[in-house]
Design a protein around this motif. Structure first.
Motif, PDB file in Angstrom:
ATOM      1  N   ASP A  70      -3.114   0.747   3.107  1.00 29.78           N
ATOM      2  CA  ASP A  70      -3.828   0.006   4.044  1.00 29.78           C
ATOM      3  C   ASP A  70      -5.202   0.161   3.642  1.00 29.78           C
ATOM      4  N   GLY A  71      -5.673   1.240   3.375  1.00 29.54           N
ATOM      5  CA  GLY A  71      -7.403   1.626   3.093  1.00 29.54           C
ATOM      6  C   GLY A  71      -7.876   0.826   1.864  1.00 29.54           C
ATOM      7  N   ARG A  72      -6.720   0.270   1.170  1.00 24.85           N
ATOM      8  CA  ARG A  72      -7.040  -0.564  -0.199  1.00 24.85           C
ATOM      9  C   ARG A  72      -7.164  -2.045   0.243  1.00 24.85           C
ATOM     10  N   GLY A  73      -6.806  -2.308   1.356  1.00 18.94           N
ATOM     11  CA  GLY A  73      -6.665  -3.835   1.881  1.00 18.94           C
ATOM     12  C   GLY A  73      -5.380  -4.334   1.295  1.00 18.94           C
ATOM     13  N   LEU A  74      -4.496  -3.375   1.044  1.00 14.65           N
ATOM     14  CA  LEU A  74      -2.921  -3.814   0.456  1.00 14.65           C
ATOM     15  C   LEU A  74      -1.769  -3.890   1.609  1.00 14.65           C
ATOM     16  N   THR A  75      -2.214  -4.076   2.778  1.00 19.72           N
ATOM     17  CA  THR A  75      -1.078  -4.062   3.889  1.00 19.72           C
ATOM     18  C   THR A  75      -0.222  -5.116   3.519  1.00 19.72           C
ATOM     19  N   ASN A  76       1.035  -4.774   3.416  1.00 22.48           N
ATOM     20  CA  ASN A  76       2.059  -5.998   3.234  1.00 22.48           C
ATOM     21  C   ASN A  76       1.840  -6.746   2.167  1.00 22.48           C
ATOM     22  N   ASN A  77       1.282  -6.112   1.230  1.00 17.82           N
ATOM     23  CA  ASN A  77       0.649  -6.951  -0.027  1.00 17.82           C
ATOM     24  C   ASN A  77       1.437  -6.142  -1.271  1.00 17.82           C
ATOM     25  N   TYR A  78       2.392  -5.257  -1.029  1.00 17.87           N
ATOM     26  CA  TYR A  78       3.140  -4.355  -2.188  1.00 17.87           C
ATOM     27  C   TYR A  78       4.548  -4.387  -1.694  1.00 17.87           C
ATOM     28  N   ASP A  79       5.158  -4.305  -2.870  1.00 22.96           N
ATOM     29  CA  ASP A  79       6.575  -3.890  -2.883  1.00 22.96           C
ATOM     30  C   ASP A  79       6.568  -2.385  -3.157  1.00 22.96           C
ATOM     31  N   GLN A  80       7.456  -1.699  -2.815  1.00 28.05           N
ATOM     32  CA  GLN A  80       7.534  -0.211  -2.606  1.00 28.05           C
ATOM     33  C   GLN A  80       9.090   0.191  -3.290  1.00 28.05           C
TER      34      GLN A  80
END
Ligand SMILES: [Zn+2]
Length: 183
Positions: A70-80
Motif C-alpha cells: 500500500d505504501g508503494r501505491g500498489l493497493t489492488n495493483n498486484y497479484d499475490q
C-alpha cells in the motif's frame, strides 16, 4: 408436492429457487457497482497491473506486507502468491510442486493481468529456512542476509532467464516490517 433439487427432472418451473438465486446475484452485482469496483478492475486488467508478489505465509507479517505494498501505491495493483519461505519455497528441491506452482502463477499473471514485474519478498527469522535448510539465522543477521541473498539472486536470475520481458525485484523484510532491497 415433492421438494425440487438441483438435478430434479420434473416439469415444474422452479420459480422460488430461481428467484432466490436472481436476488442473490442482483444484490452482489448492485453492491459492487455502487463502489465502482468492476469498472476499476476492468480498466486495470486492460492496461495491465504492476506486479506479481511472492511472499511467505508467515502470519506475523501479513499486515506488514499489505502495508508495504500500500505504501508503494500498489493497493489492488498486484497479484499475490504465497509459499512458505517465499523465494526458497519457489526454489527448494524438497517441494518441486511448489516450484511449478510459482512458475505457473507467473504465466497466469502475465496472461490475465499483463504484469510488468515480479517482486520476491523473503523475510528474516523465516521458519521455512529452518525446515528446508536446517538454518536458524535470527541471531546472525549478517549471515541471514547472505543466505537470503544467495537464494533470491538465484531465483531472480531464473525469472529473468525465463521471462526477459519482466522486471525483477528482490526484497527482505525484517520482523518490524521494514524492507531492504537485495541484489
Ligand atoms: Zn517465512
Amino acid at each position: 408436492m415433492h421438494t425440487h433439487t438441483g438435478d430434479c427432472t420434473c416439469n415444474t418451473t422452479h420459480a422460488p429457487d430461481s428467484r432466490r438465486r436472481f436476488l442473490k446475484i442482483a444484490a452482489l452485482g448492485g453492491g459492487a457497482m455502487l463502489l465502482g469496483v468492476p469498472a476499476l478492475r476492468e480498466a486495470r486488467a486492460a492496461g495491465g497491473i504492476e506486479a506479481l508478489l511472492l511472499n511467505c505465509m508467515d502470519y506475523r507479517l501479513t499486515d506488514d506486507t499489505t502495508r508495504y505494498m500500500d505504501g508503494r501505491g500498489l493497493t489492488n495493483n498486484y497479484d499475490q502468491i504465497i509459499l512458505a519461505g517465499a523465494g526458497l519455497g519457489a526454489l527448494t528441491e524438497q517441494k518441486p510442486d511448489w516450484n511449478q506452482t510459482f512458475w505457473d502463477h507467473i504465466d497466469v499473471a502475465k496472461q490475465l493481468h499483463n504484469i510488468k514485474r515480479v517482486i520476491v519478498m523473503d523475510h528474516r527469522d523465516c521458519g521455512a529456512y529452518k525446515v528446508f535448510l536446517g538454518l536458524d539465522l535470527k541471531d546472525d543477521p549478517v549471515k541471514e542476509t547472505a543466505v537470503h541473498t544467495e537464494i533470491l539472486v538465484k531465483l531472480g536470475g531464473m525469472i529473468r532467464e525465463k521471462h526477459p520481458d519482466l522486471e525483477v525485484e528482490l526484497l527482505l523484510m525484517a520482523l518490524d516490517g521494514s524492507v531492504q532491497k537485495i541484489g
